[in-house]
Every structure is written in structure tokens, then in C-alpha cells.
Design a protein around this motif. Structure first.
Motif, short mmCIF file in Angstrom:
data_model
loop_
_atom_site.label_atom_id
_atom_site.label_comp_id
_atom_site.label_asym_id
_atom_site.label_seq_id
_atom_site.Cartn_x
_atom_site.Cartn_y
_atom_site.Cartn_z
N PRO A 1 -8.19 1.72 -3.44
CA PRO A 1 -8.83 0.53 -2.86
C PRO A 1 -10.20 0.21 -3.44
O PRO A 1 -10.58 -0.97 -3.56
N VAL B 1 0.85 -1.19 0.00
CA VAL B 1 0.00 0.00 0.00
C VAL B 1 0.88 1.24 0.00
O VAL B 1 2.03 1.21 0.44
N LEU C 1 -2.87 0.84 -3.81
CA LEU C 1 -2.32 -0.50 -3.66
C LEU C 1 -1.52 -0.86 -4.90
O LEU C 1 -1.84 -0.42 -6.02
N TRP D 1 -11.55 -5.98 -1.36
CA TRP D 1 -10.79 -5.19 -0.39
C TRP D 1 -11.65 -5.02 0.86
O TRP D 1 -12.63 -4.29 0.86
#
Length: 342
Positions: free
Chosen positions: A208, A149, A170, A215
Motif C-alpha cells: 500500500p 487486495v 494490492l 491510498w
């Protein structure tokens, strides 16, 4: 939203927004010239970047530029060609436990509650299609497929819940390791250095929300596919057996320091618990592995010695993540090991 950095426009490249299907991209210099610039001013630019992304997905150029290009991962840097911080965890305790068992060491109880982490070099990353260069095969060249991340600014002492809100993007990672250099370095009691050369990241970094329901709880619940020399080597699920979430990993770093926007935190080698060597490989019905060291530990535990070699010059590695519908999320890391030119 999907973002990438093209190898043009200086050392830190040119930021582009990439279409969801990874076929088109649009430079967005009027919004932010580089990904680091976007991260530094995220709240002010994210809506404009999202607008470009929405228009690009509908086949139109955004108001911040009319120049839509074919997207070519071979023309990409890692999304951040360099970063203020690259800290890699080891969130998959199964991997740590296997490595320690192979050398006859017990897993300390604290490893279940206190994450392992090392600080890697971040002044220069390898592009997602760039070669892995090494001076010698004797160094024990290995790939490590991971998820990472990218954070915004994180204050000192931030809780895991607070850190979860600071995750901006990410990426996938190939955290290259030189396994045969590691024992001597760790024996000095000062951690990794020469044994951890430059890492490579996926062509594209994604917000995300691009992962939708995959996620949640600070983890990516999708298989991470690793292909070694054209053969599927591993597809463990990155959301399974991840002892520490990304929020917990970030909070671990923030315990004693603040993190600046653009800090990268890695998961460590993705690893799922399986039924030993003969039940863990792809050919035996398992989910395989995300590094060569892991299959070598199974071999050592069950047969007394490893037989799978580390990477040799000419070996190829591909790392990617697909949705349940088979859609490519990040683009693939594709690299070949080559000798250092003297």
C-alpha cells in the motif's frame, strides 16, 4: 515494494522483487521462493524484501542474490498463480444499481449497508498477458476492471479496523464474465459458477505504501484505465463512489470464517456515477466504463435495448493504473480473446 511471479520454477512460479519503474527484477529465493511463501511468513521476510527493493531501485543487486533481470510482464504469472481464496465484492453500488435498473428491478436498501460478494475459482488464474479462451462468442464475453487486495491471516470476527491492518498487497484484476450464462445460473438460486471463468491479475502486486497519498480510507484514489481494441474505454477513479472500503469487504468475509494469508478480495467493477449514456462515455466527456455490461445497461435504460456487442474473438483489452505523474503502478493486464482449440 513491488513483487511479481515469473513463469519458471514450478506451478507456483518464482518470486521476484521488481524495481519501482518496472524495468528490472531480482529473484529472491533465498528469502522466499514464492509469493505465497512470503505471505505465509510475512513479518519475518518483509524487511529483507524491502532491502532488496531499495537496492534494486538504486541500481544494485541485493545481498540475497546478484542476478538482476530485465522485467518482462509477458513472462509473468498473475502474482499468485493460484490462491487459497478469491472472493469478489461489488463495492460500487452505482454499477449494481444500473444493472438492476436495466432489467426493471429496484435496488434493495440493504445493498447500501451489506456488501455483495461471490466466491470465485482460485485454483488457477490467467497470466496478465495470457489469452482469454472461450468456446463461443455467444457466451457474452466481458471484461471487468477492478482493484483487489491480498491479505495476511485474518481472524474470525475481525473488525474493519483490524482488517485494514491485514492488507499486505494490492493488484488490478480482469474478472472475466460470461454475461449470457449468468441469468440461467442466478435463476437456479445458487450463484455464479460457469459464468465466472478464471480471472487475470496485474503483473505486479504492490504494498500500500507504493501508492503514497492515493491510498487512504481503504481505497485507491487513482483512475483505472481501460483500453478496448486500442481505444480508451474508461478511466473512472477507483476511490470515488466505492461504497464499501477494502477493510469493510474483508470484515464482511471474516464475519463467519477466518481468512488465510494469501486470500484475495476484489472490489467489483469500478464505476463512477455519471450523467447517463450521453454524458458518461469518454467521447462525450465522461469517465467511461470498466466493463461492456455497464454501457449496455445505459443503452437499455435510455434506448430500450443494448447495441454495444460483447467481446468477440480477436478483441483486445488493456487495464492499467497510472499515478498523477504518469508512472505505471502495477504494469498492464493485456489480453486477447481467442477461441478454444478443439
Amino acid at each position: 515494494m513491488k513483487l511479481a511471479t515469473l513463469k519458471r520454477g514450478g506451478r507456483d512460479g518464482t518470486l521476484v522483487v521488481v524495481s519501482r519503474d518496472l524495468t528490472r527484477c531480482q529473484p529472491v529465493g533465498a528469502i522466499a521462493k514464492t509469493l505465497q511463501a512470503a505471505l505465509d511468513d510475512w513479518d519475518a521476510v518483509v524487511d529483507d524484501l524491502e532491502l532488496v527493493y531499495d537496492l534494486l531501485n538504486h541500481g544494485r543487486a541485493g545481498k540475497f542474490g546478484r542476478h538482476v533481470l530485465p522485467f518482462d510482464p509477458a513472462q509473468c504469472h498473475s502474482p499468485l498463480p493460484r490462491a487459497y481464496q478469491w472472493a469478489d465484492g461489488s463495492a460500487y453500488i452505482n454499477h449494481v444499481e444500473l444493472v438492476r435498473r436495466a432489467r426493471g428491478a429496484e435496488l434493495p436498501e440493504s445493498f447500501q449497508t451489506d456488501p455483495l460478494m461471490y466466491q470465485g475459482g482460485s485454483d488457477s488464474f490467467i497470466g496478465p498477458r495470457d489469452d482469454i479462451v472461450a468456446a463461443s462468442e455467444d457466451w457474452g464475453i466481458d471484461f471487468e476492471a477492478e482493484v483487489a487486495v491480498v491479505t495476511g491471516d485474518v481472524p474470525l470476527g475481525a473488525s474493519a479496523d483490524e482488517c485494514a491492518l491485514k492488507i499486505r498487497l494490492l493488484m488490478l484484476v480482469n474478472d472475466v464474465s460470461l454475461r449470457n450464462l449468468i441469468p440461467a445460473e442466478l435463476a437456479k438460486g445458487f450463484g455464479f459458477f460457469q459464468s465466472k471463468p478464471a480471472s487475470a491479475f496485474s503483473p505486479v502486486a504492490v504494498t500500500p505504501d507504493e501508492l503514497d497519498m492515493a491510498w487512504h480510507d481503504g481505497r485507491v484514489h487513482l483512475p483505472l484505465r481501460v483500453t478496448h481494441n486500442g481505444q480508451l474505454f474508461g478511466c473512472p477513479n477507483a476511490g470515488v463512489d466505492m461504497t464499501f472500503s477494502f477493510a469493510q469487504l474483508i470484515a464482511h468475509v471474516a464475519k463467519t470464517r477466518e481468512l488465510e494469508a494469501g486470500s484475495i478480495i476484489g472490489s467489483g467493477t469500478v464505476s463512477n456515477r455519471q450523467g447517463g449514456l450521453h454524458g458518461s462515455s469518454i467521447e462525450n466527456g465522461g469517465v467511461g466504463y470498466c466493463c461492456l455490461a455497464e454501457v449496455r445497461t445505459y443503452e437499455t435504460i435510455e434506448a430500450g435495448a443494448p447495441k454495444t456487442p460483447f467481446m468477440r474473438f480477436g478483441d483486445r483489452i488493456r487495464i492499467e493504473m497510472l499515478t498523477a505523474r504518469g508512472e505505471d503502478v502495477f504494469g498492464a493486464i493485456e489480453q486477447t480473446v481467442v477461441p478454444l482449440a478443439r
